[in-house]
Scaffold this active site. Structure first.
Site, short mmCIF file in Angstrom:
data_model
loop_
_atom_site.label_atom_id
_atom_site.label_comp_id
_atom_site.label_asym_id
_atom_site.label_seq_id
_atom_site.Cartn_x
_atom_site.Cartn_y
_atom_site.Cartn_z
CB VAL A 146 -0.93 0.01 1.23
CG1 VAL A 146 -1.84 1.23 1.21
CG2 VAL A 146 -1.75 -1.27 1.27
CG HIS A 147 1.55 5.52 -2.38
ND1 HIS A 147 2.73 5.59 -3.07
CD2 HIS A 147 1.26 6.80 -2.00
CE1 HIS A 147 3.15 6.84 -3.12
NE2 HIS A 147 2.27 7.60 -2.47
CG HIS A 148 -0.35 4.59 4.72
ND1 HIS A 148 0.29 4.37 5.92
CD2 HIS A 148 -1.38 5.44 4.97
CE1 HIS A 148 -0.34 5.03 6.87
NE2 HIS A 148 -1.35 5.69 6.33
NE ARG A 201 5.79 -0.01 -0.01
CZ ARG A 201 6.67 -0.99 -0.21
NH1 ARG A 201 7.76 -0.78 -0.93
NH2 ARG A 201 6.45 -2.19 0.29
#
Length: 253
Positions: A146-148, A201
Site C-alpha cells: 500500500v502507498h502509505h 507501492r
C-alpha cells in the site's frame, strides 16, 4: 446495535429534511431541490437509467462502477453510500408504498438500489475477477504494498533508529517486499477499467489508501448488516426450530 440505530436515525432525519419537504427546509427549497436533482441524476446514471448513454456511469467487466483511473474506488464507494441512503429513504415509513426513483429510462425500486450497492461492496471485498480484496487486511488476498508511509516503514517499536523523509524514500519506498505493517481496514484506489490491478507501492493511482474511500463504506456496511439481520430474524421467527425435523416423526422411526 447502538451504532446501527444511530446511523438509521441520521439517514432518516436527513432525508426527511431534504426529500420530504420538512418545514425547516422551506427557506432553502430551491437550493435543496438542485441537490436532489443532481443526486437523483447520478443515481440514475449508476443504474444505467439515463436515456443518453453518455450520461450513465461505466462499469468494468467485473461490475465495478468506473469513473476514472486515479483512485476509482472513491467513486464506487460513495455511489454505494448514496444508493444505500436513498433506498433507505424509499423503504422508510415516510415514503409511499409505491415509492421509486424516477429515471428517464425507467423507475428503480429500493431493492434494486440496495442490490447495486451490495454488488459494489462485494466487489471491494473480493468478489471480482482477481479475487482480491481491496480492503487491506480483509480476506485471503489483499494489497500488500500500500502507498502509505506509516504502513511501508518499519515501526519504531521494531527498529528505534531515526527515519527522516530521505531515509523513508531511499530505504523503504522502493523495496519490493510487502509492507511491514498491515493498514487494516483501509481501502486502496483499486483496479482499472478492465479490472486490472498492480500491487506496487509506486503505483499510487491504485495502491494509495484514502479515508474518503473507506468512510462511505462504514455506512454501507452498517445498512447491509441491518438488512441481513432483519432477514435472519424474520426467518427465525417463521421457523423457530431452524428447519429441524419434527420430533414425533423421528420417534416413530
Amino acid at each position: 446495535m447502538v451504532e446501527l440505530n444511530t446511523h438509521d436515525h441520521f439517514l432518516k432525519s436527513k432525508y426527511r429534511l431534504l426529500l420530504d419537504g420538512d418545514p425547516q427546509a422551506a427557506a432553502h427549497r430551491g437550493v435543496l431541490e438542485k441537490y436532489r436533482e443532481k443526486a437523483e441524476h447520478y443515481l440514475c446514471a449508476c443504474l444505467g437509467r439515463n436515456i443518453n448513454g453518455a450520461d450513465n456511469v461505466d462499469r468494468s467487466p467485473g461490475g465495478m462502477l468506473y469513473v476514472r483511473q486515479w483512485n476509482n474506488l472513491q467513486y464506487a464507494s460513495s455511489a454505494a453510500f448514496l444508493l444505500t441512503a436513498y433506498s433507505h429513504y424509499l423503504s422508510s415509513s415516510s415514503a409511499s408504498a409505491s415509492a421509486a426513483l424516477r429515471c428517464p429510462g425507467g423507475a428503480a425500486a429500493a431493492a434494486e438500489m440496495v442490490s447495486l450497492a451490495r454488488s459494489q461492496a462485494d466487489y471491494i471485498l473480493g468478489r471480482n475477477p482477481l479475487r482480491l480484496s481491496y480492503m487491506v487486511g480483509y480476506g485471503r488476498r489483499y494489497p500488500a504494498r500500500v502507498h502509505h508511509r506509516g504502513a511501508s516503514i518499519v515501526s519504531h517499536k521494531e527498529d528505534g533508529r531515526f527515519i527522516g523523509c530521505v531515509q523513508g524514500f531511499d530505504d523503504w519506498f522502493g523495496r519490493g517486499r510487502a509492507n511491514p505493517n498491515v493498514l487494516a481496514g483501509a481501502i486502496v484506489g483499486g483496479p482499472s477499467r478492465r479490472d486490472e490491478f498492480r500491487d506496487d507501492r509506486a503505483n499510487y493511482m491504485q495502491t494509495e489508501a484514502c479515508t474518503y474511500n473507506t468512510a462511505p463504506m462504514v455506512a454501507v456496511f452498517a445498512r447491509l448488516h441491518r438488512l441481513t439481520t432483519a432477514i435472519t430474524t424474520a426467518a427465525a421467527a417463521e421457523d423457530p426450530d431452524g428447519g429441524s425435523p419434527d420430533r414425533r416423526s423421528v420417534d416413530r422411526r
